[in-house]
Write a protein that holds these residues in place. Structure first.
Motif, PDB file in Angstrom:
ATOM      1  N   GLY A 298       0.775  -1.228   0.000  1.00 51.34           N
ATOM      2  CA  GLY A 298       0.000   0.000   0.000  1.00 51.34           C
ATOM      3  C   GLY A 298       0.802   1.271   0.000  1.00 51.34           C
ATOM      4  N   LEU A 299       2.130   1.203   0.140  1.00 50.73           N
ATOM      5  CA  LEU A 299       2.922   2.421   0.190  1.00 50.73           C
ATOM      6  C   LEU A 299       3.387   2.838  -1.200  1.00 50.73           C
ATOM      7  CD1 LEU A 299       5.201   1.959   3.330  1.00 50.73           C
ATOM      8  CD2 LEU A 299       3.116   3.320   3.095  1.00 50.73           C
ATOM      9  N   GLU A 300       3.405   4.133  -1.432  1.00 52.97           N
ATOM     10  CA  GLU A 300       3.944   4.653  -2.683  1.00 52.97           C
ATOM     11  C   GLU A 300       5.473   4.638  -2.626  1.00 52.97           C
ATOM     12  OE1 GLU A 300       2.309   8.511  -3.009  1.00 52.97           O
ATOM     13  OE2 GLU A 300       0.213   7.828  -3.163  1.00 52.97           O
ATOM     14  N   ASP A 301       6.107   4.933  -3.723  1.00 55.63           N
ATOM     15  CA  ASP A 301       7.564   4.953  -3.766  1.00 55.63           C
ATOM     16  C   ASP A 301       8.133   5.973  -2.795  1.00 55.63           C
ATOM     17  OD1 ASP A 301       7.522   3.019  -5.687  1.00 55.63           O
ATOM     18  OD2 ASP A 301       7.751   4.406  -7.376  1.00 55.63           O
ATOM     19  N   THR A 302       7.431   7.087  -2.610  1.00 57.03           N
ATOM     20  CA  THR A 302       7.852   8.121  -1.646  1.00 57.03           C
ATOM     21  C   THR A 302       6.721   8.302  -0.634  1.00 57.03           C
ATOM     22  OG1 THR A 302       9.112   9.228  -3.386  1.00 57.03           O
ATOM     23  CG2 THR A 302       8.695  10.460  -1.352  1.00 57.03           C
ATOM     24  N   PRO A 303       6.748   7.534   0.469  1.00 59.55           N
ATOM     25  CA  PRO A 303       5.646   7.595   1.430  1.00 59.55           C
ATOM     26  C   PRO A 303       5.566   8.963   2.101  1.00 59.55           C
ATOM     27  CG  PRO A 303       7.021   5.654   1.783  1.00 59.55           C
ATOM     28  CD  PRO A 303       7.772   6.540   0.839  1.00 59.55           C
ATOM     29  N   LEU A 304       4.363   9.416   2.361  1.00 57.24           N
ATOM     30  CA  LEU A 304       4.124  10.677   3.042  1.00 57.24           C
ATOM     31  C   LEU A 304       3.514  10.423   4.407  1.00 57.24           C
ATOM     32  CD1 LEU A 304       2.589  12.735   0.084  1.00 57.24           C
ATOM     33  CD2 LEU A 304       4.953  12.788   0.916  1.00 57.24           C
ATOM     34  N   LEU A 305       3.720  11.382   5.299  1.00 54.63           N
ATOM     35  CA  LEU A 305       3.132  11.288   6.634  1.00 54.63           C
ATOM     36  C   LEU A 305       1.628  11.060   6.509  1.00 54.63           C
ATOM     37  CD1 LEU A 305       3.547  11.630   9.744  1.00 54.63           C
ATOM     38  CD2 LEU A 305       2.982  14.056   9.412  1.00 54.63           C
ATOM     39  N   GLY A 306       1.118  10.050   7.213  1.00 51.98           N
ATOM     40  CA  GLY A 306      -0.306   9.734   7.168  1.00 51.98           C
ATOM     41  C   GLY A 306      -0.681   8.705   6.128  1.00 51.98           C
ATOM     42  N   SER A 307       0.261   8.381   5.221  1.00 53.49           N
ATOM     43  CA  SER A 307      -0.016   7.324   4.242  1.00 53.49           C
ATOM     44  C   SER A 307      -0.279   6.012   4.974  1.00 53.49           C
ATOM     45  CB  SER A 307       1.172   7.155   3.294  1.00 53.49           C
ATOM     46  OG  SER A 307       1.419   8.337   2.571  1.00 53.49           O
ATOM     47  N   THR A 308      -1.111   5.169   4.364  1.00 56.24           N
ATOM     48  CA  THR A 308      -1.503   3.924   5.009  1.00 56.24           C
ATOM     49  C   THR A 308      -0.679   2.749   4.486  1.00 56.24           C
ATOM     50  OG1 THR A 308      -3.747   4.706   5.375  1.00 56.24           O
ATOM     51  CG2 THR A 308      -3.400   2.330   5.424  1.00 56.24           C
ATOM     52  N   MET A 309      -0.153   1.983   5.416  1.00 56.41           N
ATOM     53  CA  MET A 309       0.598   0.770   5.087  1.00 56.41           C
ATOM     54  C   MET A 309      -0.163  -0.429   5.651  1.00 56.41           C
ATOM     55  SD  MET A 309       4.465  -0.262   6.358  1.00 56.41           S
ATOM     56  CE  MET A 309       4.012   0.005   8.068  1.00 56.41           C
ATOM     57  N   THR A 310      -0.308  -1.460   4.874  1.00 56.58           N
ATOM     58  CA  THR A 310      -0.965  -2.676   5.336  1.00 56.58           C
ATOM     59  C   THR A 310       0.091  -3.733   5.634  1.00 56.58           C
ATOM     60  OG1 THR A 310      -2.957  -2.222   4.054  1.00 56.58           O
ATOM     61  CG2 THR A 310      -2.601  -4.495   4.768  1.00 56.58           C
ATOM     62  N   LEU A 311       0.060  -4.248   6.878  1.00 52.75           N
ATOM     63  CA  LEU A 311       0.979  -5.308   7.278  1.00 52.75           C
ATOM     64  C   LEU A 311       0.199  -6.612   7.419  1.00 52.75           C
ATOM     65  CD1 LEU A 311       3.317  -3.756  10.013  1.00 52.75           C
ATOM     66  CD2 LEU A 311       3.807  -4.188   7.607  1.00 52.75           C
ATOM     67  N   THR A 312       0.782  -7.673   6.874  1.00 51.48           N
ATOM     68  CA  THR A 312       0.177  -9.004   6.951  1.00 51.48           C
ATOM     69  C   THR A 312       1.210  -9.953   7.531  1.00 51.48           C
ATOM     70  OG1 THR A 312      -1.137  -8.531   4.974  1.00 51.48           O
ATOM     71  CG2 THR A 312      -0.948 -10.834   5.661  1.00 51.48           C
ATOM     72  N   ALA A 313       0.831 -10.699   8.563  1.00 51.71           N
ATOM     73  CA  ALA A 313       1.760 -11.617   9.224  1.00 51.71           C
ATOM     74  C   ALA A 313       1.182 -13.023   9.257  1.00 51.71           C
ATOM     75  CB  ALA A 313       2.042 -11.139  10.641  1.00 51.71           C
TER      76      ALA A 313
ATOM     77  N   PRO B 291      -1.716   4.003   9.469  1.00 56.84           N
ATOM     78  CA  PRO B 291      -1.234   5.302   8.963  1.00 56.84           C
ATOM     79  C   PRO B 291       0.170   5.569   9.486  1.00 56.84           C
ATOM     80  CG  PRO B 291      -3.396   5.483  10.019  1.00 56.84           C
ATOM     81  CD  PRO B 291      -2.857   4.151  10.388  1.00 56.84           C
ATOM     82  N   LEU B 292       1.052   6.027   8.638  1.00 58.38           N
ATOM     83  CA  LEU B 292       2.422   6.302   9.077  1.00 58.38           C
ATOM     84  C   LEU B 292       2.405   7.450  10.079  1.00 58.38           C
ATOM     85  CD1 LEU B 292       4.370   5.944   5.714  1.00 58.38           C
ATOM     86  CD2 LEU B 292       3.874   4.225   7.458  1.00 58.38           C
ATOM     87  N   PRO B 293       2.935   7.237  11.291  1.00 56.62           N
ATOM     88  CA  PRO B 293       2.739   8.208  12.377  1.00 56.62           C
ATOM     89  C   PRO B 293       3.796   9.289  12.476  1.00 56.62           C
ATOM     90  CG  PRO B 293       3.745   6.218  13.241  1.00 56.62           C
ATOM     91  CD  PRO B 293       3.538   5.974  11.766  1.00 56.62           C
ATOM     92  N   MET B 294       4.861   9.211  11.722  1.00 56.03           N
ATOM     93  CA  MET B 294       5.953  10.182  11.865  1.00 56.03           C
ATOM     94  C   MET B 294       6.748  10.249  10.576  1.00 56.03           C
ATOM     95  SD  MET B 294       8.361   7.830  14.346  1.00 56.03           S
ATOM     96  CE  MET B 294       6.925   7.318  15.305  1.00 56.03           C
ATOM     97  N   THR B 295       7.564  11.287  10.466  1.00 58.19           N
ATOM     98  CA  THR B 295       8.439  11.423   9.309  1.00 58.19           C
ATOM     99  C   THR B 295       9.839  10.938   9.667  1.00 58.19           C
ATOM    100  OG1 THR B 295       8.997  13.675   9.945  1.00 58.19           O
ATOM    101  CG2 THR B 295       7.139  13.401   8.441  1.00 58.19           C
ATOM    102  N   GLY B 296      10.703  10.868   8.655  1.00 62.46           N
ATOM    103  CA  GLY B 296      12.079  10.434   8.866  1.00 62.46           C
ATOM    104  C   GLY B 296      12.218   8.936   8.719  1.00 62.46           C
ATOM    105  N   PRO B 297      13.361   8.384   9.136  1.00 63.75           N
ATOM    106  CA  PRO B 297      13.588   6.938   9.005  1.00 63.75           C
ATOM    107  C   PRO B 297      12.751   6.159  10.005  1.00 63.75           C
ATOM    108  CG  PRO B 297      15.426   7.980  10.136  1.00 63.75           C
ATOM    109  CD  PRO B 297      14.532   9.083   9.696  1.00 63.75           C
ATOM    110  N   ILE B 298      11.836   5.379   9.530  1.00 61.80           N
ATOM    111  CA  ILE B 298      11.002   4.564  10.416  1.00 61.80           C
ATOM    112  C   ILE B 298      11.087   3.107   9.975  1.00 61.80           C
ATOM    113  CG2 ILE B 298       9.425   6.492  10.849  1.00 61.80           C
ATOM    114  CD1 ILE B 298       7.361   5.079   9.138  1.00 61.80           C
ATOM    115  N   GLY B 299      10.704   2.245  10.901  1.00 58.17           N
ATOM    116  CA  GLY B 299      10.716   0.821  10.608  1.00 58.17           C
ATOM    117  C   GLY B 299       9.602   0.136  11.362  1.00 58.17           C
ATOM    118  N   TYR B 300       9.489  -1.132  11.149  1.00 59.75           N
ATOM    119  CA  TYR B 300       8.417  -1.875  11.810  1.00 59.75           C
ATOM    120  C   TYR B 300       8.871  -3.298  12.071  1.00 59.75           C
ATOM    121  CZ  TYR B 300       7.520  -3.883   7.154  1.00 59.75           C
ATOM    122  OH  TYR B 300       7.649  -4.524   5.945  1.00 59.75           O
TER     123      TYR B 300
END
Length: 862
Positions: A758-773, A828-837
């Motif tokens: 669900g993320l674009e090539d350049t994610p923006l603050l608030g963009s939605t990412m779907t995680l599946t485990a 939703p991406l909660p912050m800017t800068g280098p993030i991980g999960y």
């Protein structure tokens, strides 16, 4: 010629004076000024010398008693105070009002502590832990809690301190006679004294007589081994507080924990009270109480449960409070010593029949396989645990974090309840008298503090001056007495009559002489200190007190260093060390000192309540940001001493922090105290006093602390206890089975795969990412686990910080290639800068207080 044994004969009271018996034996008098005034009126000189009603009544003689029995004015006041005590003991209070309004509170609480500082006339305390326990009981009484205190009756209490001529601490141990104390025996229906029994090795039995002290509404049960039924060595188990070697200590802690539970059972049975549904361990010393409660549940006379089910029932209703900010402060016994007292050669417990020795030893296991750790046992037995300030809670989560591997310190399930102090005990009556002007009746603690907002500055300053003057008189009296004990003649001590001045800024420092408390930091630069003490225009005077443990020669050396400095002719009128610091001295210090100094090594002070008591008297704190001061300092109620955090050289750190202390005194504290207006009032200082009383005062009250415990710990523990014991312990059996299942399955729990979309090539603050485990649950069911997405900022080492967690629900109707369940969430991406999960899995159950409780977690791996 010395007496072989001592005992106390109490006075026979004439019939009209019988109410004096109840007033003198219920320790409520120690925080009730009108009752103190009544005793003082009997003989002011005798009262001033002892402030002990029982001793007073034993010393005045029958003639004075007959005179009082015919004094209508005295009898009228006696009747009023007796009726007031009866009303205090019986009327509904905060707790009863809360229950009546629908709150589900405990029916009974048992509070275990190794020491209790209720009053100096019951000297079974050494320092902060005991004073805190005493304040807890008194506040619980004022609030109406159905609480029972449990401890030991030490025949010598803690030591009395004196000094040699060269300033070295010496100790003496008074022989306390229970008949001369505010205690009475607990008797059975036939009037016989009750004893409890605890098995000892070699088929011996440790017996303890049961005494009770009435602390207002609270019975304080005290176990006493000094009875003829015991062997000579066992009679000495309760001889001294914190005395003896580890073997002596473990016998005391076995008696306090195991014998304490049995004492509670006897007391509630005899008095028809409900058994406590919450057990509170004030530090780990009484931790064996949990093992005894497991034995009760396992025994055929109890519920006949297996060990795991009994443990679940005990944990649910147990609260554990740690006061220890450093590992060195924890009681740790050699494992072989615990094995000696608890087990036999067949691996069964002789002390706690029905329990396997190995299961008992597991409760106290730590990284060193040869050691039994009492704090670890407390954490394993208490489902709800806490430190005693917010900072101490954080320190505890870090210190005990290894018991919850895989969890960050912030997720370790240890909370905090910041200590408080009992205002009626520690706040001078001068403040109540000041607040009473224009007030109908006697104001309570809250009304007194609230009233300070509108008291004129002149009256606030006059009260501070009066308290300082009272302190100076006490300093002179005690200093002269100490000089005589040190071997100086009366002629050599004439200078003590001129020590201190009623108009000089007075700083107090009083606490245990433990190394981390840095008793001698003030002496780091003696010339700079002398300049402060001897300034002709703006001098400072300093009163110091404190005891070192009898085995701590390092602490004694610190005291000697202070004493030798204070003995010097040029400064002895401005700095004093007062020996034998106890509750009677403390009240004068807290009331009379303008500034309370505290300079521990941060963060090694768990709470440090002495500064709270000073604050209740308008004293301003000058302290390292440690313990309670870290959360309550607001720059208007005192000053924070800057700390050299990160400096690992202890000498350099002390130099830097001492310099910061001198800087604050020279440039801020002293000038403000002496900055007076045309009426001689330091208005800026007085406004800080007002602010401290009005805003800080309510925060440091023991009533606030006990309400916090009741609402946040006791009530939930009672509810959990009822849940797991209902329906023939169905909840406890369910939880025990769940724990066993988790222990068996968890090694196989594995996050097989994590996909993001669900993320674009350049994610923006608030963009939605779907995680599946995809998760292999190794036989556990999806509703038995909590799967979370963890997202946060990534540092240079790929560690996640500033994390946020989101639950990943099970995807119904979809499974992976191997039939594994799938969990998914949109974030939703909660912050800017280098993030991980990452993704983590934890066990969950309705009877767990935290998903970290079982100490297991599984993470996704690369």
């Amino acid at each position: 010629m010395k007496a072989l044994r001592r005992f106390t004969v109490r006075a026979h009271l004439p019939e009209p004076l019988h109410a004096l018996a109840d007033l003198s034996t219920n320790l409520r008098w120690s925080w009730h000024p009108p009752t103190q005034d009544l005793f003082a009126s009997i003989d002011p000189d005798l009262w001033a010398g002892s402030r002990d009603p029982l001793r007073l009544l034993g010393d005045i003689g029958p003639a004075r008693l007959r005179e009082l029995a015919e004094d209508e004015g005295f009898l009228g006041r006696l009747d009023e105070l007796a009726a007031d005590l009866d009303a205090y003991l019986e009327e509904p209070r905060w707790f009863q009002q809360q229950v009546a309004s629908g709150h589900r509170f405990p029916t009974g609480i048992a509070y275990f502590s190794m020491e209790f500082g209720v009053s100096e006339v019951l000297p079974i305390y050494s320092g902060g832990l005991g004073i805190l326990a005493g304040d807890h009981l008194k506040a619980a009484s004022d609030l109406g809690l159905p609480l029972i205190g449990v401890g030991l009756l030490y025949r010598s209490g803690y030591f009395r301190q004196s000094l040699t001529a060269d300033g070295w601490q010496t100790e003496r141990y008074p022989n306390l006679d229970p008949q001369g104390l505010s205690v009475r025996t607990v008797n059975d229906a036939d009037g016989n004294p009750v004893t409890v029994r605890v098995s000892m090795p070699d088929n011996r039995v440790l017996r303890a007589r049961l005494w009770v002290a009435d602390v207002g509404r609270i019975p304080l049960l005290l176990l006493d081994s000094d009875i003829p039924d015991n062997d000579t060595d066992l009679r000495g188990v309760t001889d001294r507080l914190y005395g003896g070697d580890q073997d002596h200590r473990i016998k005391q802690e076995i008696l306090a924990g195991v014998g304490g539970v049995r004492a509670v059972r006897e007391y509630t049975r005899i008095h028809g009270r409900p058994d406590p549904d919450v057990f509170h361990m004030n530090e780990g010393h009484a931790g064996f109480l949990g093992a005894e409660r497991i034995r009760e549940f396992v025994s055929t006379a109890g519920a006949g449960l297996d060990f795991d089910t009994a443990l679940a029932a005990v944990r649910a209703s147990t609260v554990f409070t740690t006061h220890t900010p450093v590992p060195a402060g924890i009681d740790r016994f050699p494992l072989d010593m615990v094995r000696h007292y608890f087990g036999d050669e067949q691996g069964q417990s002789t002390l706690l029949p029905g329990l396997e020795l190995s299961r008992i030893l597991e409760l106290g296991s730590e990284s060193d396989p040869g050691v039994f750790n009492m704090a670890h046992m407390g954490l394993r037995l208490g489902q709800r645990t806490n430190g005693v300030s917010k900072l101490h809670g954080a320190v505890s989560r870090e210190m005990f974090g290894p018991l919850w591997p895989g969890f960050d310190a912030a997720q370790v399930p240890i909370g905090s309840v910041t200590n408080g102090v009992h205002a009626p005990t520690w706040s001078s009556r001068r403040w109540t008298e000041l607040a009473a002007v224009g007030h109908a009746g006697t104001p309570d603690e809250a009304d007194t503090l609230a009233a300070m907002k509108n008291v004129p500055a002149q009256q606030l300053w006059a009260t501070r001056n009066l308290l300082r003057t009272e302190l100076i008189a006490e300093v002179r009296r005690r200093l002269r007495r100490s000089g005589l004990e040190r071997g100086f003649s009366a002629a050599e001590l004439g200078w003590t009559a001129g020590v201190f001045s009623s108009r000089v800024l007075t700083i107090g420092f009083a606490r245990r002489a433990a190394t981390y408390k840095r008793l001698t930091l003030m002496l780091r630069d003696t010339e700079r200190l002398k300049a402060l003490l001897l300034d002709k225009e703006r001098p400072v005077q300093l009163v110091v007190a404190g005891k070192a443990h009898p085995a701590d020669d390092g602490g004694k050396a610190l005291i000697q260093k202070i004493v030798r400095f204070a003995d010097a002719n040029d400064v002895r009128h401005r700095i004093v060390f007062l020996p034998d610091y106890d509750m009677s001295m403390a009240r004068f210090l807290y009331g009379g000192c303008d500034v309370w100094l505290n300079n521990p090594l941060r963060p090694m002070e768990a709470c440090g309540t002495s500064g709270m008591k000073s604050a209740l008297n308008g004293g301003l704190n000058l302290s390292i940001l440690d313990g309670w001061w870290d959360e309550m300092s607001d720059s208007e109620n005192g000053w924070a001493i800057p700390t050299a955090d990160g400096v690992t050289d202890d000498v350099r750190r002390d130099d830097l922090e001492a310099a910061a202390l001198y800087e604050l005194l020279e440039n801020v504290v002293v000038p403000k105290f002496y900055d007076a207006d045309s009426d001689g009032i330091p208005t800026r200082w007085v406004e800080m006093v007002r602010h401290t009383l009005h805003t800080l005062g309510p925060q440091v009250l023991a009533s606030r602390m006990v309400r916090d415990y009741t609402e946040d710990y006791y009530a939930p523990a009672a509810f959990s206890g009822r849940q797991v014991t209902a329906d023939n312990y169905g909840g406890a059996r369910e939880l025990a089975q769940f724990r066993r299942q988790v222990e068996t399955s968890w090694p196989g729990v594995n996050v097989l795969d994590v996909d993001s979309a669900g993320l674009e090539d350049t994610p923006l603050l608030g963009s939605t990412m779907t995680l599946t485990a995809h998760v292999d649950l190794a036989g556990l069911q999806p509703d038995q686990v909590l799967v979370q997405a963890v997202i946060g900022r990534v540092d240079d080492e790929e560690n996640l910080t500033q994390i946020a967690t989101t639950t990943m629900p099970l995807v119904d109707g979809r499974v992976g290639p191997a039939g594994e369940p799938i969990f998914e969430v949109a974030i939703p991406l909660p912050m800017t800068g280098p993030i991980g999960y990452t993704v983590r899995v934890m066990p969950q159950h309705r009877f767990l207080t935290s998903n970290a409780e079982l100490g297991v977690v599984a993470f996704a791996h690369q």
